[in-house]
Design a protein around this motif. Structure first.
Motif, PDB file in Angstrom:
ATOM      1  N   SER A 157      46.093  41.651  33.455  1.00 32.87           N
ATOM      2  CA  SER A 157      44.927  42.342  33.239  1.00 32.87           C
ATOM      3  C   SER A 157      45.267  42.677  31.601  1.00 32.87           C
ATOM      4  CB  SER A 157      45.013  43.703  33.757  1.00 32.87           C
ATOM      5  OG  SER A 157      46.127  44.358  33.667  1.00 32.87           O
ATOM      6  N   SER A 158      46.454  42.838  31.211  1.00 25.55           N
ATOM      7  CA  SER A 158      46.772  42.921  29.770  1.00 25.55           C
ATOM      8  C   SER A 158      46.358  41.766  28.977  1.00 25.55           C
ATOM      9  CB  SER A 158      48.278  43.132  29.183  1.00 25.55           C
ATOM     10  OG  SER A 158      48.553  44.225  30.053  1.00 25.55           O
ATOM     11  N   LEU A 159      46.453  40.518  29.309  1.00 19.78           N
ATOM     12  CA  LEU A 159      45.844  39.264  28.853  1.00 19.78           C
ATOM     13  C   LEU A 159      44.215  39.373  28.848  1.00 19.78           C
ATOM     14  CD1 LEU A 159      48.394  36.676  30.225  1.00 19.78           C
ATOM     15  CD2 LEU A 159      48.291  37.503  28.016  1.00 19.78           C
ATOM     16  N   VAL A 160      43.853  39.610  29.816  1.00 18.47           N
ATOM     17  CA  VAL A 160      42.204  39.633  29.902  1.00 18.47           C
ATOM     18  C   VAL A 160      41.689  40.927  28.800  1.00 18.47           C
ATOM     19  CG1 VAL A 160      40.166  40.290  31.378  1.00 18.47           C
ATOM     20  CG2 VAL A 160      42.134  39.109  32.399  1.00 18.47           C
ATOM     21  N   GLY A 161      42.443  42.004  28.635  1.00 23.28           N
ATOM     22  CA  GLY A 161      42.208  42.998  27.904  1.00 23.28           C
ATOM     23  C   GLY A 161      42.280  42.627  26.587  1.00 23.28           C
ATOM     24  N   VAL A 162      43.077  41.654  26.155  1.00 19.32           N
ATOM     25  CA  VAL A 162      43.340  41.203  24.736  1.00 19.32           C
ATOM     26  C   VAL A 162      42.206  40.263  24.456  1.00 19.32           C
ATOM     27  CG1 VAL A 162      44.583  39.425  23.105  1.00 19.32           C
ATOM     28  CG2 VAL A 162      45.851  41.308  24.681  1.00 19.32           C
ATOM     29  N   VAL A 163      41.792  39.404  25.318  1.00 17.23           N
ATOM     30  CA  VAL A 163      40.685  38.288  25.413  1.00 17.23           C
ATOM     31  C   VAL A 163      39.402  39.038  25.165  1.00 17.23           C
ATOM     32  CG1 VAL A 163      39.335  36.566  26.338  1.00 17.23           C
ATOM     33  CG2 VAL A 163      41.924  36.325  26.272  1.00 17.23           C
ATOM     34  N   LEU A 164      39.237  40.174  25.890  1.00 16.06           N
ATOM     35  CA  LEU A 164      37.906  40.768  25.939  1.00 16.06           C
ATOM     36  C   LEU A 164      37.936  42.176  25.209  1.00 16.06           C
ATOM     37  CD1 LEU A 164      36.971  40.426  29.803  1.00 16.06           C
ATOM     38  CD2 LEU A 164      36.260  38.917  27.795  1.00 16.06           C
ATOM     39  N   ALA A 165      38.865  42.286  24.039  1.00 16.31           N
ATOM     40  CA  ALA A 165      38.709  43.529  23.318  1.00 16.31           C
ATOM     41  C   ALA A 165      37.723  44.117  22.832  1.00 16.31           C
ATOM     42  CB  ALA A 165      39.941  43.298  22.497  1.00 16.31           C
ATOM     43  N   ASN A 166      36.730  43.091  22.329  1.00 18.19           N
ATOM     44  CA  ASN A 166      35.738  43.469  21.579  1.00 18.19           C
ATOM     45  C   ASN A 166      34.290  43.630  22.577  1.00 18.19           C
ATOM     46  OD1 ASN A 166      37.144  43.292  19.030  1.00 18.19           O
ATOM     47  ND2 ASN A 166      36.876  41.267  19.231  1.00 18.19           N
ATOM     48  N   VAL A 167      34.633  43.374  23.842  1.00 19.18           N
ATOM     49  CA  VAL A 167      33.452  43.577  24.873  1.00 19.18           C
ATOM     50  C   VAL A 167      33.681  44.816  25.463  1.00 19.18           C
ATOM     51  CG1 VAL A 167      32.177  42.620  26.547  1.00 19.18           C
ATOM     52  CG2 VAL A 167      33.598  41.024  24.943  1.00 19.18           C
ATOM     53  N   ILE A 168      34.832  45.107  26.002  1.00 17.66           N
ATOM     54  CA  ILE A 168      35.111  46.433  26.733  1.00 17.66           C
ATOM     55  C   ILE A 168      35.334  47.729  25.970  1.00 17.66           C
ATOM     56  CG2 ILE A 168      36.727  47.455  28.285  1.00 17.66           C
ATOM     57  CD1 ILE A 168      37.708  44.538  28.715  1.00 17.66           C
ATOM     58  N   PRO A 169      34.358  48.706  26.029  1.00 17.03           N
ATOM     59  CA  PRO A 169      34.548  49.916  25.153  1.00 17.03           C
ATOM     60  C   PRO A 169      35.658  50.575  25.650  1.00 17.03           C
ATOM     61  CG  PRO A 169      32.435  49.742  26.167  1.00 17.03           C
ATOM     62  CD  PRO A 169      33.075  48.734  26.710  1.00 17.03           C
ATOM     63  N   THR A 170      36.468  51.223  24.908  1.00 22.56           N
ATOM     64  CA  THR A 170      37.350  52.318  25.217  1.00 22.56           C
ATOM     65  C   THR A 170      37.106  53.443  25.475  1.00 22.56           C
ATOM     66  OG1 THR A 170      37.945  52.493  22.920  1.00 22.56           O
ATOM     67  CG2 THR A 170      39.680  51.233  24.004  1.00 22.56           C
ATOM     68  N   ALA A 171      35.614  53.665  24.914  1.00 19.88           N
ATOM     69  CA  ALA A 171      35.184  55.059  25.463  1.00 19.88           C
ATOM     70  C   ALA A 171      34.657  55.120  26.907  1.00 19.88           C
ATOM     71  CB  ALA A 171      33.705  55.041  24.671  1.00 19.88           C
ATOM     72  N   TRP A 172      34.715  54.025  27.709  1.00 22.78           N
ATOM     73  CA  TRP A 172      34.584  54.365  29.229  1.00 22.78           C
ATOM     74  C   TRP A 172      35.720  54.924  29.776  1.00 22.78           C
ATOM     75  CZ3 TRP A 172      32.596  48.800  30.896  1.00 22.78           C
ATOM     76  CH2 TRP A 172      30.991  48.380  30.439  1.00 22.78           C
ATOM     77  N   GLY A 173      36.810  55.043  29.133  1.00 18.65           N
ATOM     78  CA  GLY A 173      37.959  55.746  29.904  1.00 18.65           C
ATOM     79  C   GLY A 173      38.603  54.991  31.230  1.00 18.65           C
ATOM     80  N   LEU A 174      38.366  53.575  31.259  1.00 15.68           N
ATOM     81  CA  LEU A 174      39.046  52.781  32.489  1.00 15.68           C
ATOM     82  C   LEU A 174      40.427  53.129  32.855  1.00 15.68           C
ATOM     83  CD1 LEU A 174      37.024  49.525  32.656  1.00 15.68           C
ATOM     84  CD2 LEU A 174      36.611  51.676  33.687  1.00 15.68           C
ATOM     85  N   GLY A 175      41.203  53.289  31.464  1.00 15.70           N
ATOM     86  CA  GLY A 175      42.519  53.625  31.726  1.00 15.70           C
ATOM     87  C   GLY A 175      42.876  54.754  32.527  1.00 15.70           C
ATOM     88  N   PHE A 176      42.209  55.715  32.706  1.00 16.25           N
ATOM     89  CA  PHE A 176      42.287  56.902  33.679  1.00 16.25           C
ATOM     90  C   PHE A 176      42.700  56.491  35.095  1.00 16.25           C
ATOM     91  CE2 PHE A 176      41.137  60.688  36.346  1.00 16.25           C
ATOM     92  CZ  PHE A 176      41.770  61.633  35.445  1.00 16.25           C
TER      93      PHE A 176
END
Lengths: 247, 122
Positions: A157-176
């Motif tokens: 999932s970290s690898l996916v996050g790196v690749v999609l970094a500019n698509v997934i907004p951090t403001a969604w707060g999925l890390g919760f």
């Protein structure tokens, strides 16, 4: 390799795998947001992928990146990561008796997989180190099954996050979702009054000492909770032994 | 970033080596007390005390993530994390948690958290 194959076929491998698999969605959401955060804090894509693939320590990664980008000396970066990881040093003291029957190289390999949740689930499932060869084999199999799915869901999932970094907004707060995974895990651990006290004390201490650098608040909180419970343990046992109710 | 470091294309080799060393730090810290084969026994009190380390470590990580933002205690109840936590805990202790209580806690908590956080901006 035959050693690994034997462990993978062991029923305890599947048990460890299954217990971690129910938490994996939370881990994955957390890993995803860590991958996003790595790129957003300015690390290059190739460097971020390499870090996501091999380091396997979220908070140490996020602590190291600003230092790397700021041109800090390598030893400062490594020392910082060491301090952020100090809770693992505490865990390793606990794990020593489970591990010493293995040769060094296997200890290193299995040890790499002992993240927070793997440690927590492992000592919950196996409160005492096994004495016999069969029990030891079962414990190592559990550790590998549990740690490997944790490593995979975090890393992938970290690898996916790196690749999609500019698509997934951090403001969604999925890390919760990662925090909620820890909350659920904590509930399963809170099986005795003293453990609940330990959790409460650590929560307060962790917040009160949050201003400490290098996430040392976690270490202070563990120390405070452990000391208080060691102090209370004999007194509570005495109280319940001499109380009106039989145990 | 130091200009004399090796740079090939977009990849910064110095950083790649540092990252590799960071993986070494992960192994070193996680294996710290079982690296050496020397005979060494953990004192009994420490062994007892470490039983409380797992839950303490989890709570110390969780609590600041719930009640703090940017290093300060939050002063508003309009914070989606509080209700997400409550939703997760409610599910866990509701008696319907079944065989996968942790997964249910995550799903229930996020079901409360996301609408409040994204919808209302809490």
């Amino acid at each position: 390799m035959a050693w690994l194959r034997g462990l993978v076929r062991h029923p305890e491998f599947r048990q460890g795998f299954a217990e971690m698999a129910t938490v994996a969605p939370g881990i994955a959401a957390w890993g995803l947001m860590t991958g996003v955060a790595m790129v957003k804090s300015g690390l290059g894509t190739v460097e971020s992928l390499w870090m996501a693939l091999i380091v396997f320590a979220g908070s140490a990664q996020l602590a190291a990146i600003p230092l790397m980008l700021g041109g800090a000396p390598v030893w400062v970066i490594l020392a910082t990561a060491f301090c952020v990881n100090l809770r693992f040093v505490v865990f390793s003291a606990h794990m020593r008796h489970y591990m010493m029957h293995l040769p060094l190289r296997r200890r290193l390999m299995a040890g790499y997989l002992i993240g927070d949740l793997t440690y927590v689930l492992f000592v919950q499932r196996h409160p005492e180190p096994a004495a016999g060869e069969e029990g030891r084999q079962a414990q190592v199999a559990y550790l590998l099954g549990n740690g490997s799915i944790n490593w995979f869901s975090w890393t992938a999932s970290s690898l996916v996050g790196v690749v999609l970094a500019n698509v997934i907004p951090t403001a969604w707060g999925l890390g919760f979702a990662g925090i909620l995974a820890l909350v659920g895990m904590t509930c399963t651990l809170a099986s005795s009054p003293l453990r609940r006290i330990a959790g409460g004390v650590a929560a307060c201490a962790g917040v009160a000492t949050f201003a400490l650098p290098l996430r040392l608040n976690i270490l202070v909180a563990i120390a405070a909770a452990v000391c208080l419970c060691l102090f209370l343990e004999p007194r509570l046992q005495q109280a319940s032994a001499s109380g009106p109710r039989s145990p | 970033m130091s200009t004399d470091a090796l740079i090939s294309g977009q990849v910064h080799l110095g950083d790649m080596l540092t990252i590799t060393a960071l993986a070494g730090v992960s192994v070193l810290t996680r294996c710290f007390f079982f690296l050496s084969s020397k005979e060494w026994v953990l004192p009994r009190w420490a062994q007892r005390g470490l039983q409380y380390a797992p839950i303490a470590a989890l709570c110390a990580v969780i609590a600041p993530e719930i009640v703090m933002s940017q290093g300060q205690l939050i002063h508003s109840l309009q914070d989606a994390r509080l209700y997400g936590l409550a939703g997760g805990l409610f599910f866990y202790f509701s008696g319907h948690a079944g065989k996968q209580p942790v997964l249910g806690t995550i799903v229930a908590g996020m079901a409360v958290y996301l609408p409040l956080h994204i919808g209302l901006g809490w």
